[in-house]
Design a protein around this motif. Structure first.
Motif, PDB file in Angstrom:
ATOM      1  N   SER A 122       0.816  -1.223   0.000  1.00  0.00           N
ATOM      2  CA  SER A 122       0.000   0.000   0.000  1.00  0.00           C
ATOM      3  C   SER A 122       0.848   1.270   0.000  1.00  0.00           C
ATOM      4  O   SER A 122       0.318   2.372   0.025  1.00  0.00           O
ATOM      5  N   GLN A 123       2.173   1.110  -0.037  1.00  0.00           N
ATOM      6  CA  GLN A 123       3.081   2.251  -0.122  1.00  0.00           C
ATOM      7  C   GLN A 123       3.983   2.085  -1.343  1.00  0.00           C
ATOM      8  O   GLN A 123       4.246   0.964  -1.791  1.00  0.00           O
TER       9      GLN A 123
ATOM     10  N   GLN B  79       1.625   0.589  -5.146  1.00  0.00           N
ATOM     11  CA  GLN B  79       0.275   1.080  -4.865  1.00  0.00           C
ATOM     12  C   GLN B  79      -0.655   0.952  -6.063  1.00  0.00           C
ATOM     13  O   GLN B  79      -1.860   0.775  -5.913  1.00  0.00           O
TER      14      GLN B  79
ATOM     15  N   ASN C 198      -2.756   4.748   3.611  1.00  0.00           N
ATOM     16  CA  ASN C 198      -1.574   4.837   2.748  1.00  0.00           C
ATOM     17  C   ASN C 198      -1.936   5.160   1.307  1.00  0.00           C
ATOM     18  O   ASN C 198      -1.197   5.868   0.611  1.00  0.00           O
TER      19      ASN C 198
ATOM     20  N   THR D  13      -2.284   8.861  -0.863  1.00  0.00           N
ATOM     21  CA  THR D  13      -1.350   9.593  -1.716  1.00  0.00           C
ATOM     22  C   THR D  13      -1.867   9.652  -3.146  1.00  0.00           C
ATOM     23  O   THR D  13      -1.437  10.491  -3.929  1.00  0.00           O
TER      24      THR D  13
ATOM     25  N   GLU E 140       1.681   8.340   6.281  1.00  0.00           N
ATOM     26  CA  GLU E 140       1.699   6.928   5.913  1.00  0.00           C
ATOM     27  C   GLU E 140       1.917   6.072   7.161  1.00  0.00           C
ATOM     28  O   GLU E 140       2.618   6.476   8.100  1.00  0.00           O
TER      29      GLU E 140
ATOM     30  N   LEU F 183       3.424   2.766   8.717  1.00  0.00           N
ATOM     31  CA  LEU F 183       4.458   1.773   8.433  1.00  0.00           C
ATOM     32  C   LEU F 183       4.098   0.413   9.024  1.00  0.00           C
ATOM     33  O   LEU F 183       3.408   0.330  10.016  1.00  0.00           O
TER      34      LEU F 183
END
Length: 367
Positions: A31-32, A36, A71, A74, A365, A367
């Motif tokens: 998801s980062q 993504q 996340n 963005t 975000e 982690l």
């Protein structure tokens, strides 16, 4: 043919809970960053799945779903798909004020990230239904009032032992960029007859929480873009704004006695171990707030009478190596030391400032 990752995304709407669990376990890490984009598969169907999963009862399922959604903010398309869903947004706020919720802080991060979108102001329209237990804590059913109460009363985890509510500070900073948000923070609310900004001021020196200090400083700054409200904010004893802008930038330096007793009472005779705000970026935000207060001659005269110049001078001395702080101090000095004897009493000085778009604009975000 879908790729392996796309197949995982497809599994999010599997009727088998075990399959969904495996998919979530594997997808959180994607998801980062560059991976993504997989969540855009099949016209962002995964976002619909994740919103549904966030409303499930399982703690792990909820926390993983909310983490992924936070996340993915963005991606502006994902943000839009979430925040424009009024039902989900109302669910999110209602969940944050549910005082047994173990995912509250994650949900606060998601709400904060959604506040980059103009539709976030719908929060002001939400009325929430309270349980008998919630009714003991929240005297208003308005969503924004409840979020404020959570932030102010819940900082020490006495409201919800699983949550600090710290990230609501960033949410307040973002929503105060909008006219409706600014108006809320500087307008007395009928349910408790208190101006909301006054509840936040104490957190400008909460040195064990950068998030709270940073978000509150930006909220104060954004709330000062309506110059017609400045006099009320500084003169109303129930708000008393100025000391809370000056205290974070004040250090242990000795100030001349003539200036010392012109300072607001809260800044007179500070102890020798008085801490100045350690983050230069936050000092800049407080200096920008002072610049905004300089918009009108009335407020410039008020600041002069409160020995603001003497304090700014000390900040300049301590941070001579920082160009941003030096520039802001120089601008303040020019405003406060100017000769206004021949100027029109009603003339408004144009201050070249914009709503804060730095730290409170950043996506948080997980982690």
């Amino acid at each position: 043919m879908p790729t392996q990752l796309e197949e995982l995304v497809e599994f999010l709407h599997s009727p088998q809970p075990a399959v969904v669990s495996i998919a979530l376990d594997n997808l959180v890490g994607y998801s980062q960053g560059s991976h993504q984009s997989v969540f855009a598969y099949n016209n962002y169907e995964s976002v619909t799945d994740l919103k549904k999963l966030a409303q499930e009862s399982g703690k792990v399922t909820v926390s993983q779903s909310v983490t992924i959604l936070a996340n993915l903010c963005t991606d502006t398309k994902v943000r839009d798909l979430i925040v424009e869903d009024a039902d989900f947004l109302k669910f999110l706020v209602g969940s944050i004020i549910r005082l047994t919720n173990m995912s509250t802080d994650l949900m606060c991060i998601l709400l904060t990230n959604l506040a980059k979108n103009d539709h976030i102001t719908k929060v002001f329209d939400f009325d929430l239904e309270h349980t008998p237990e919630q009714a003991k804590v929240f005297k208003s059913t308005k969503a924004m009032d409840c979020l404020m109460d959570c932030f102010v009363k819940g900082f020490d985890r006495t409201l919800n032992r699983y949550a600090s509510f710290d990230y609501l500070a960033y949410f307040f900073a973002d929503i105060s960029r909008f006219t409706r948000g600014r108006e809320y923070f500087i307008t007395e609310q009928s349910y408790d007859e208190v101006v909301p900004i006054s509840k936040l001021l104490v957190f400008t020196e909460k040195y064990d929480s950068k998030i709270r200090r940073e978000g509150v400083a930006s909220t104060i700054k954004n709330s000062l873009f309506d110059a017609s409200k400045h006099a009320e904010l500084v003169n109303n004893a129930k708000i008393n704004l100025l000391p809370y802008i000056l205290l974070p930038i004040a250090g242990p330096e000795e100030i001349d006695e003539d200036d010392m007793f012109d300072l607001p009472e809260e800044l007179q005779l500070l102890p020798s171990d008085k801490k100045r705000e350690p983050l230069k970026g936050l000092i800049c935000i407080h200096l920008e707030s002072l610049l905004l207060l300089c918009t009108t001659r009335e407020m410039r005269e008020y600041l002069r009478g409160k020995a603001t110049y003497a304090l700014v001078r000390e900040v300049h001395k301590v941070h001579m190596e920082d160009d941003n702080i030096v520039d802001l101090c120089d601008r303040l000095v020019q405003m406060l030391m100017r000769d206004e004897a021949n100027e029109d009493e009603q003339k408004v000085e144009e201050v070249d400032m914009e709503e804060d778009d730095s730290d409170d604009d950043a996506i948080v975000e997980v982690l």
